[in-house]
Design an enzyme around this catalytic site. Structure first.
Site, mmCIF file in Angstrom:
data_model
loop_
_atom_site.group_PDB
_atom_site.id
_atom_site.type_symbol
_atom_site.label_atom_id
_atom_site.label_comp_id
_atom_site.label_asym_id
_atom_site.label_seq_id
_atom_site.Cartn_x
_atom_site.Cartn_y
_atom_site.Cartn_z
ATOM 1 C CE LYS A 55 39.128 43.406 46.607
ATOM 2 N NZ LYS A 55 38.191 42.293 46.827
ATOM 3 C CD GLN A 99 36.926 39.570 48.912
ATOM 4 O OE1 GLN A 99 37.030 40.756 48.610
ATOM 5 N NE2 GLN A 99 37.475 38.617 48.195
ATOM 6 C CG ASP A 122 33.023 42.544 42.719
ATOM 7 O OD1 ASP A 122 34.207 42.631 42.367
ATOM 8 O OD2 ASP A 122 32.661 42.183 43.850
HETATM 9 N N1 GUN Z 1 36.717 36.864 45.526
HETATM 10 C C1 GUN Z 1 37.604 36.474 44.587
HETATM 11 N N2 GUN Z 1 37.572 37.316 43.540
HETATM 12 C C2 GUN Z 1 36.652 38.254 43.831
HETATM 13 C C3 GUN Z 1 36.193 39.409 43.153
HETATM 14 O O1 GUN Z 1 36.622 39.741 42.035
HETATM 15 N N3 GUN Z 1 35.245 40.131 43.791
HETATM 16 C C4 GUN Z 1 34.738 39.770 44.990
HETATM 17 N N4 GUN Z 1 33.788 40.536 45.521
HETATM 18 N N5 GUN Z 1 35.157 38.713 45.658
HETATM 19 C C5 GUN Z 1 36.106 37.966 45.075
#
Ligand code: GUN
Length: 302
Positions: A55, A99, A122
């Site tokens: 990211k 995360q 998200d």
């Molecule tokens: N872990 C797996 N997929 C995601 C996601 O889309 N966002 C976040 N924050 N964590 C994740």
């Protein structure tokens, strides 16, 4: 019947990423705004570390600022909420991503609820979930957004189509069902307790497979010509070594489907491009600016 068209998620994501980069440059040059994304990583889950690093790289590639906050695996809720509170107040931060999964014992709902909904890139905060289901503008979860963009790029007919969603997770199944409904599909949500999954699937013009079960959806589950979106990412061990496969049995499904996403290279690359898109949308909306045309033209109206 001819083999299915392969929907090239990598190329479609690259196109979106270019539009994000162009929009970010316009905001920077025209308005002196550099949008910023903060990732919070708690513990030392190796997969999560890779995601967070990717990211940060993606932000750099499109000209967004990125910030990283790491907490130890034994961090308690108050310490996590303290970090989130500081990011909510930080003017350089337009998007906050915690995360997942969190270390055991930390309730993710408590953490997500503490994020400012206008920075919730998200789209997991209850305010954004409610907005999505009530058809109001908000921030939409990234993978479901990516799925809708893939369907549009593949020119799938959505209005009036029968869409079957396999899996009801809050991250994929539920929000993608809301988006398909908003796009005028007739949506059936299925899950592990559904009776006759193959029969339900065979009705579908559009299948979204997000069950987390390797190669579960077979070719004979599909209506000929259906568009198949495979959200699964499963590592399986074969005599030839470890292999990455989806929730769809690609070899048989491609003989029946009209169009299908591969794994890898289908849904995966879209998720991160949509995260960057959300960060820019959040940056504009928080400042009372309209959504940039280049990012709203691809018809995700919510
Ligand atoms: N872990 C797996 N997929 C995601 C996601 O889309 N966002 C976040 N924050 N964590 C994740």
């Amino acid at each position: 019947m001819a083999e299915a068209i392969i929907i090239d998620g990598k190329a479609i994501a690259a196109g979106l990423q270019q539009r994000v980069a162009a929009t970010a440059a316009k905001l920077r040059d025209g308005r002196a705004i550099t949008a910023g994304l903060a990732a919070v990583l708690i513990g030392d889950d190796p997969a999560s570390q890779v995601y967070v690093r990717n990211k940060a790289r993606a932000c750099a590639a499109v000209g967004l600022a990125s910030f990283e906050h790491r907490l130890p695996a034994n961090a308690r809720l108050p310490a996590i909420l303290d970090v989130v509170g500081k990011l909510n107040a930080d003017e350089r931060v337009d998007g906050i991503l915690v995360q997942l999964p969190l270390p055991s014992g930390i309730d993710p709902r408590r953490v997500i609820a503490a994020i400012d909904p206008t920075k919730d890139v998200d789209g997991f905060h209850p305010v954004n979930v409610g907005r999505l289901w009530s058809g109001e503008p908000g921030l939409v979860p990234c993978t479901p957004q990516g799925i809708l963009l893939l369907l549009r790029a593949a020119k799938a007919q959505l209005a009036g189509a029968e869409a079957v969603v396999l899996g009801r997770s809050p991250i994929v199944g539920r929000p993608v069902a809301a988006l398909l409904l908003a796009a005028d599909c007739t949506v059936t949500m299925t899950h592990s307790k559904s009776r006759d999954l193959p029969g339900l699937c065979r009705r579908a013009d559009i299948v979204v497979a997000a069950l987390g079960r390797p190669q579960m959806v077979k070719g004979d589950w599909l209506k000929p010509g259906a568009t198949v979106i495979d959200v699964g990412i499963n590592r399986i061990t074969t005599p030839g070594g470890v292999q990455l496969v989806g929730d769809v049995d690609f070899a048989t499904a491609r003989q029946v489907a009209g169009a299908i996403t591969p794994v890898p290279g289908g849904v995966g690359p879209m998720t991160i491009a949509c995260l960057l898109r959300n960060t820019l949308l959040a940056a504009c909306r928080r400042r009372g600016l309209p959504d940039p045309e280049a990012l709203s033209a691809d018809v995700i109206k919510v």
